[in-house]
Design an enzyme around this catalytic site. Structure first.
Site, short mmCIF file in Angstrom:
data_model
loop_
_atom_site.label_atom_id
_atom_site.label_comp_id
_atom_site.label_asym_id
_atom_site.label_seq_id
_atom_site.Cartn_x
_atom_site.Cartn_y
_atom_site.Cartn_z
N HIS A 86 32.66 97.72 9.32
CA HIS A 86 31.87 96.52 9.03
C HIS A 86 30.50 96.86 8.46
O HIS A 86 29.95 96.12 7.64
CB HIS A 86 31.71 95.69 10.31
CG HIS A 86 31.04 94.37 10.09
ND1 HIS A 86 31.62 93.36 9.36
CD2 HIS A 86 29.84 93.90 10.52
CE1 HIS A 86 30.81 92.31 9.35
NE2 HIS A 86 29.73 92.61 10.04
N ASP B 203 37.30 97.34 8.91
CA ASP B 203 36.36 96.44 9.57
C ASP B 203 36.97 95.90 10.86
O ASP B 203 38.02 95.25 10.83
CB ASP B 203 36.01 95.28 8.62
CG ASP B 203 34.82 94.45 9.12
OD1 ASP B 203 34.54 94.47 10.32
OD2 ASP B 203 34.18 93.79 8.27
N SER C 296 27.74 90.11 6.18
CA SER C 296 28.09 89.52 7.48
C SER C 296 27.55 88.10 7.58
O SER C 296 27.87 87.25 6.75
CB SER C 296 27.58 90.42 8.60
OG SER C 296 28.21 90.14 9.81
#
Length: 337
Positions: free
Chosen positions: A306, A278, A148
């Site tokens: 995610h 995601d 991320s």
């Protein structure tokens, strides 16, 4: 039953009752303390040791296991509002003789937080480089992993300090434009239009908002007790003001597409892992990276959101190990040729 035997049972029962009562009290009254104890215990069980490194007046907090050897060390960069312990689920499936380093990102957990610091993606990459030099991790090129926000930083780091790394793993990285808006991006747009940008879905302040965030980040639906949700919120609330400042920094024009702007400079062999479902960062970003980075290996995980690190830790660890083994085999073949 004689008196001595009765006393023995009473003492044994009392000895067992104390930790049980302490656990129940912590669960009901101080769930955040229980969460901290949980991470402390898990770190010890996996052999991870916490250390600090200083660069001038700046302090980095990190955990590590193993020592540098013939195989590359692995440095792991966590995502927005997380901490070094988020990697423990993957560490569990990695060999104990691998040298692993998990660092708290700038401003997070035990690493220095300063209003004067540059929290842009480029600024964070510079701080991580300082950390790497502090602990002399770049004596030999290392394998860099980021997820991320940490994936955005890792990609920029690979572009700006290519001599430091031998290979790169990006897990659902931020910093890429997408033709398809994710659920999270749509939510942000709606909040912007209604001028309620203070209610960022990734910064919960109630158990209900925490539950919504977990649903947003995960394809797998975890059943989390209300008390644990409260504990997770209690741990985060003191830091929410910083998280808001950081979030606005990394979505600013200076940082929003940092990985995209730097991906053509990445020369290290790169692995991309992305959850197909995601809802935070659209999976189409994987093809953007694959088209720009030579020797890019892409893995799309079915039935995964995610939070790849939490949802599919064994699979993720195996993919990283297989990637490193492949690169080692290629390197050996080149030497023999």
């Amino acid at each position: 039953m004689d008196l001595d035997m009765l006393n023995m049972f009473v003492i044994a029962g009392g000895t067992l009752a104390i930790p049980i009562l302490a656990f129940v009290a912590s669960f009901l009254l101080w769930p955040s303390a229980l969460i901290r104890i949980y991470y402390w215990y898990w770190r010890r069980a996996l052999g991870m040791q916490v250390r600090y490194a200083n660069y001038d007046d700046y302090q980095f907090c990190y955990s590590y296991r193993g020592r540098p050897g013939f195989r590359p060390s692995i440095l792991m960069l966590h995502g927005f509002s997380a901490h070094k312990d988020m990697w423990l689920s993957i560490v569990k499936f990695l060999p104990k003789n691998l040298h692993l380093v998990c660092v708290d990102m700038p401003g997070h957990e035990g690493t220095t937080r300063s209003d004067l610091d540059d929290y842009s993606i480029s600024g964070q990459a510079k701080r991580i480089h300082q950390f790497v030099e502090c602990i002399k991790l770049n004596r030999k090129p290392f394998h860099l992993v980021g997820t991320s926000m940490g994936g955005n930083v890792a990609g920029v780091y690979a572009a700006q300090y290519p001599e430091d790394i031998c290979s790169l793993t990006l897990i659902c990285p931020a910093g890429l434009p997408s033709a398809t808006d994710s659920k999270f991006i749509k939510q942000l747009r709606e909040l912007q239009e209604s001028k309620r940008i203070d209610r960022i879905p990734l910064i919960p302040s109630t158990p209900e908002e925490m539950a919504d965030m977990l649903k947003l980040c995960s394809y797998v639906r975890f059943k989390v007790p209300q008390q644990i949700l409260q504990g997770l919120v209690d741990v985060r609330i003191p830091h929410n003001e910083f998280y808001r400042k950081l979030f606005l920094e990394i979505v600013d024009e200076k940082s929003r597409h940092s990985l995209h702007e730097n991906m053509s400079k990445i020369k290290a062999p790169t692995q991309v892992i992305w959850g197909k479902q995601d809802q935070v960062l659209d999976v189409s970003g994987a093809s953007v990276l694959a088209s720009a980075i030579p020797d890019c290996h892409v893995y799309i995980l079915e039935n995964c959101g995610h939070s790849v690190v939490v949802e599919r830790p064994r699979k993720t660890a195996n993919l990283i190990l297989e990637f490193l083994a492949l690169l080692h085999s290629i390197d050996n073949n080149k030497k023999q040729a």
